[in-house]
Design a protein around this motif. Structure first.
Motif, PDB file in Angstrom:
ATOM      1  N   SER A  42      21.078  -2.454   7.963  1.00  0.00           N
ATOM      2  CA  SER A  42      21.592  -1.362   7.667  1.00  0.00           C
ATOM      3  C   SER A  42      22.692  -1.872   6.667  1.00  0.00           C
ATOM      4  O   SER A  42      23.086  -0.615   6.125  1.00  0.00           O
ATOM      5  N   PRO A  49      21.398   0.700  -0.726  1.00  0.00           N
ATOM      6  CA  PRO A  49      20.900   0.385  -0.262  1.00  0.00           C
ATOM      7  C   PRO A  49      19.463   0.685   0.091  1.00  0.00           C
ATOM      8  O   PRO A  49      18.890   1.456  -0.091  1.00  0.00           O
ATOM      9  N   ASP A  52      17.201   1.074   6.422  1.00  0.00           N
ATOM     10  CA  ASP A  52      18.503   2.878   6.604  1.00  0.00           C
ATOM     11  C   ASP A  52      17.619   2.946   8.073  1.00  0.00           C
ATOM     12  O   ASP A  52      17.182   1.305   9.411  1.00  0.00           O
ATOM     13  N   SER A 148      25.990   4.491  -0.195  1.00  0.00           N
ATOM     14  CA  SER A 148      26.698   3.440   0.121  1.00  0.00           C
ATOM     15  C   SER A 148      27.992   3.676   0.188  1.00  0.00           C
ATOM     16  O   SER A 148      28.764   4.348   0.013  1.00  0.00           O
ATOM     17  N   ASN A 179      24.682   1.840   4.794  1.00  0.00           N
ATOM     18  CA  ASN A 179      23.894   2.566   4.048  1.00  0.00           C
ATOM     19  C   ASN A 179      24.054   4.334   4.637  1.00  0.00           C
ATOM     20  O   ASN A 179      23.733   4.643   6.061  1.00  0.00           O
TER      21      ASN A 179
END
Length: 257
Positions: A42, A49, A52, A148, A179
């Motif tokens: 991430s 992004p 995650d 982001s 992210n």
């Protein structure tokens, strides 16, 4: 070094990479420890992004599984957001659980370092909101349209005092974007329920305040988990500002295993 010693794996925080922990990991290695610091997906800097909590969870689970399958015992350190990742990723990988399945290796200790030791269905943001601090999020973090984000004041809110301006500036300059949606993603599983735990409090933390940290430990204890605790008088990045002190604590915990 002999494979009988536990390997140490560090799950790093948001906006961090393995390079941010270089002095800390060097201090651990100088004490004879094998240290792994996989880079979380991430913080790959992608815009928008494309990774995650789920991506980070899969990465850490796979990495620790590979060590466990090789028969290694593992101590997992988690800093900041890394606590959310490790908590979510490591269920079923405890050495005791694996032993009951007739398997060797596995996680023998979780060590949270000013980290989010949350319960199932909770996220970093749900903790912030539970403390009534939800309105501070946009003041602390700068979210772009693609979600982001960066800290608005990393020098004071994330790093804090303890190093020279030059060292701190270099530390901050190396921080990738992260992210920000990941802050809102809840953990689904809770590894500390079946793996022994230590918690290192960072007493002057401006990002995960001490009352948050103590609430995590309180909830773990209420759930029946013994938690050894330690205190370091510094801000949110003790592995940078007080790295020798934290390395000494970790070495002490590992040496008793």
């Amino acid at each position: 070094m002999p494979n009988s010693s536990p390997a140490i794996l560090l799950v790093h925080g948001a906006w961090h990479t393995s390079a941010h922990y270089a002095e800390f990991t060097s201090a651990l290695r100088s004490k004879g420890h094998e240290v792994h610091v996989p880079r979380l997906l991430s913080v790959n800097g992608a815009r928008p992004p494309n990774t995650d909590l789920s991506s980070d969870t899969d990465l850490i689970r796979s990495y620790v599984e590979s060590l466990a399958e090789a028969g290694r015992e593992v101590v997992v350190l988690m800093h900041s957001y890394g606590g959310q990742v490790g908590t979510n990723a490591l269920v079923g990988l405890g050495a005791e659980t694996r032993k009951q399945q007739g398997r060797t290796g596995g996680v023998v200790r979780l060590i949270y370092i000013a980290a989010f030791a949350v319960t199932e269905n909770n996220s970093m943001i749900s903790v912030v909101e539970a403390f009534g601090h939800g309105e501070l999020i946009p003041l602390a973090f700068d979210f772009a349209e693609d979600n982001s984000c960066v800290s608005r004041d990393p020098k004071n809110l994330i790093v804090g005092p303890g190093r020279s301006d030059e060292e701190t500036d270099a530390y901050i300059a190396a921080m990738p974007r992260w992210n920000g949606k990941t802050m809102y993603q809840a953990v689904e599983r809770c590894a500390w329920r079946d793996i022994p735990v230590s918690y290192i409090y960072s007493t002057a933390d401006m990002t995960v305040p001490l009352d948050y940290q103590k609430s995590f430990v309180e909830k773990m204890r209420e759930a029946g988990r013994d938690v050894d605790t330690f205190e370091v008088e510094t801000g949110h990045c003790p592995t940078f500002t007080k790295f020798e002190e934290v390395a000494k604590i970790v070495d002490g915990v590992v040496s008793k295993l």
